[in-house]
Design an enzyme around this catalytic site. Structure first.
Site, PDB file in Angstrom:
ATOM      1  N   TRP A 168      20.978   0.703  -8.888  1.00  0.00           N
ATOM      2  CA  TRP A 168      19.845   1.459  -8.536  1.00  0.00           C
ATOM      3  C   TRP A 168      19.780   1.650  -6.860  1.00  0.00           C
ATOM      4  O   TRP A 168      19.464   2.918  -6.543  1.00  0.00           O
ATOM      5  CB  TRP A 168      18.767   0.546  -8.919  1.00  0.00           C
ATOM      6  N   ASP A 240      12.329  -0.886  -3.726  1.00  0.00           N
ATOM      7  CA  ASP A 240      12.183  -0.423  -5.052  1.00  0.00           C
ATOM      8  C   ASP A 240      12.215  -1.804  -5.613  1.00  0.00           C
ATOM      9  O   ASP A 240      13.072  -2.802  -5.865  1.00  0.00           O
ATOM     10  CB  ASP A 240      13.555   0.132  -5.495  1.00  0.00           C
ATOM     11  N   LYS A 264       9.062  -3.118 -16.991  1.00  0.00           N
ATOM     12  CA  LYS A 264       9.818  -4.244 -17.104  1.00  0.00           C
ATOM     13  C   LYS A 264       8.757  -5.254 -17.095  1.00  0.00           C
ATOM     14  O   LYS A 264       8.774  -6.026 -18.142  1.00  0.00           O
ATOM     15  CB  LYS A 264      10.582  -4.515 -15.668  1.00  0.00           C
TER      16      LYS A 264
END
Lengths: 429, 429
Positions: A168, A240, A264
């Protein structure tokens, strides 16, 4: 007052012969009464009121009945708290006297405004977000923020630094190349992303507008336990936090921007939360799409255009639940306990199971592991699914297994997995 | 087999003394049995099975009970079909034997794939979308498409044409100025957006890459009844159909791109649908954020990153419902009937009510109207709300009233509104 059937021989056993639930309005329910000691069922009709005033169409049966929930180890979208889902279900059709579903509400009406304001207030309470930070509820996932961050925080010739500890972070770094001069100051790629660098060894750009990290790499299971400080005194740390957002306390004041997809730990997919220090807002590049301009969204309290209302509502229910659990300190304790149980099972398996990640930076959220006998992995996943533990397959880029154990994964789920792992090992060692 | 209470003197009347519904798992329910001809209630306990094997927490009562739905005339998010909401509610906690909510499903798992594929197939059937068009389920609303369209369809020096018939078209035109050379070839602004130009009078740019229209202006209630043809044989027609998407049949082959936020006719907010001719994909400008690049989403079947799964699921339920109604031909008939009823009431009020929009282009979806005695408008809205007709206030930029009567607004809702309008007029004329 109520006597139980077993204690009262003369009482009747009732069984709902229809799988349909009684919805909203008074509706006759067919019930079978079986007198104890009699084998002959007596059918009668009973209704919530003497007469069913309104004829309404057949209502679908609730899928809740006679179905078991599985333990869902998916990396996101992921398992949500059972009580949150049940609350949401109970008020899906009509929300608290409003006469409509949350999905049908005008985003500018008082009902939805009360929902989004409470969601923000609860999130601020959970993370102790300082007053000088704005909270934005946006769309488009972290992937949109990969572009929005450089578009809002720097001009095209500005330098920014990226520490890449997984896939990511790497995607974020690549997207930034369109909008500024990002520098890759550390990457764990050659070692297959199993660690995090020592901060003192990082060679940061002295003029970097920001230093970007991904605090938890969902695919590789690598998690920052503390945070680097930008070398440039005018630079900020950008994170992030998609896959460990609200899983533990965080000192927000150490960051310029925190962003996270909700799917999540805090809600369904389709909601992206941005927490940004207010003085960083208002300098977007000319080419910034209006939907990526933090200033537009901050000035309009996330209501510039129609936000993802139902997702925000769900996040609000989750925030409420986390506060009721005692806040993020308590949540972190539970997460540590679950992760410890699972990592211990791996480490104590004498190599039967292996986690490639360096111990000090192992994620509390995503636990990747492999089998020494890799030919058994498919069998492991298949047998686990039979035992109602699903989504344990590792990411296609990594292989093996991965158990995502976010906030909403109950301890019982991890205990069951560990017990299954030991049993599987005993049978296949 | 079931005998009703009234016919069977010896039968028992049952009343659930708890307002809690029986959820999922066997759980004792407290019931009061009152023998007919006896005034003395007998309390017993009955359970779905002999014993409640699993102790589960208190379940919230369903909000469906004893609450009335209102008629919701909001412009979006807007009313959804009752049966769709009830279906969604019935399977919110556990979706069809999957052991989890749709909100918890991995977007790459077989269950969600079946949901998104069916949604696309049903939408293709509804609109008869040709094979050479891609269907994308995205995020960010039409506002994101205002940037994505020029970013994907032209380079920075390209000319494009905009016909602006309301506020949304105007926003689209302004956003395009960041990415190409948009030309405003017609605007209804000076006349307060009450009409649509004659197509033969439009002076189109001969080299325009596309001609952009908004087929239904939500705020102003102006709707295209047919469509202009781009003058440039290599140009395409692009349409923002947010507020009349799936309200009537459309010949998709006349368009290069159709885009629509879902939150008017087909679902909750947070889903944006793009229908694009495949040969137009793949030429995005270098500065295009990955999330705005149609090629990325087309190649990944809308699963490049996590899509707004629950919203897509809801759209799928609506598409199914529209097909069951007989498709868009039938839906259009219903919409015409509702709109006719309302416009007639306005036109036959001898000026008490007024709709400013030119008759030939009045929207079937959004009906703006004012009162001759404008001082009565607040009273109108207040009284209507008391009668459970809500969200009738006009947009702040226009004033007056606006009744949005999308697909899911039942005829009964419009009938009730019209009846109220006549009554209000009688009392205040």
């Amino acid at each position: 007052m109520a006597a139980t059937a077993s204690k009262t021989p003369s009482s009747l056993m009732l069984r709902n012969t229809s799988r349909k639930q009684s919805f909203l309005k008074p509706e006759p329910i067919s019930v079978t009464l079986t007198a104890i000691r009699s084998t002959k069922p007596i059918s009668i009709s009973c209704s919530a009121t003497a007469a069913s005033a309104t004829q309404i169409q057949d209502r679908p049966p609730f899928q809740n009945e006679q179905q078991d929930r599985v333990f869902n180890f998916a990396p996101g979208p992921a398992t949500l708290p059972e009580n949150v889902l049940l609350n949401a279900q109970s008020e899906l059709y009509i929300w608290r006297g409003s006469g409509m579903s949350v999905m049908e509400m005008s985003h500018r009406g008082k009902d939805f405004l009360s929902i989004i304001r409470k969601a923000e207030a609860d999130l601020r309470a959970l993370l102790k977000i300082p007053e000088n930070y704005a909270v934005l509820f946006l769309q488009g996932g972290a992937t949109s923020q990969f572009a929005a961050v450089p578009l809002n925080l720097c001009q095209v010739d500005d330098t920014v630094d990226y520490v890449v500890t997984g896939s990511w972070g790497d995607k974020a770094f690549k997207e930034a190349q369109k909008y500024c001069k990002p520098k890759l100051i550390w990457s764990g790629k050659s070692e297959k992303y199993v660690n995090i660098p020592a901060f003192e060894g990082l060679v940061q750009s002295p003029d970097a507008k920001y230093l970007h990290i991904c605090t938890n790499e969902t695919i590789h299971g690598v998690e920052f336990k503390n945070y680097p400080v930008p070398k440039n005194p005018n630079g900020v740390l950008v994170a992030d936090m998609s896959s460990n957002f609200c899983s533990k306390p965080v000192d927000v004041s150490k960051f310029g921007v925190i962003y996270a997809g909700a799917q999540k730990n805090v809600g369904p997919s389709g909601v992206t939360i941005v927490i940004i220090r207010k003085d960083l807002i208002g300098n977007a590049q000319d080419i910034t799409p209006v939907m990526f301009d933090y200033k537009i969204h901050a000035e309009n309290n996330s209501l510039y255009n129609t936000p993802p209302c139902y997702g925000i509502y769900m996040c609000g229910l989750v925030f409420e639940d986390l506060l009721e659990q005692g806040g993020l300190e308590e949540v972190e304790k539970k997460n540590k306990k679950k992760a410890e149980l699972l990592y211990n099972a791996i480490d104590e398996s004498k190599g039967f199971y292996r986690c490639p990640v360096e111990k000090s930076v192992r994620s509390l959220m995503n636990v990747p592991f492999t089998l020494e006998k890799s030919e058994l992995e498919a069998e492991f996943i298949k047998e686990a699914a039979k035992e109602k533990m699903v989504q344990l397959k590792g990411h296609r880029s990594v292989g093996g297994m991965r158990a995502s154990i976010y906030n909403a994964m109950p301890l019982a789920g991890v205990e069951k997995l560990v017990s299954f792992m030991k049993d599987f090992q005993a049978r296949h060692a």
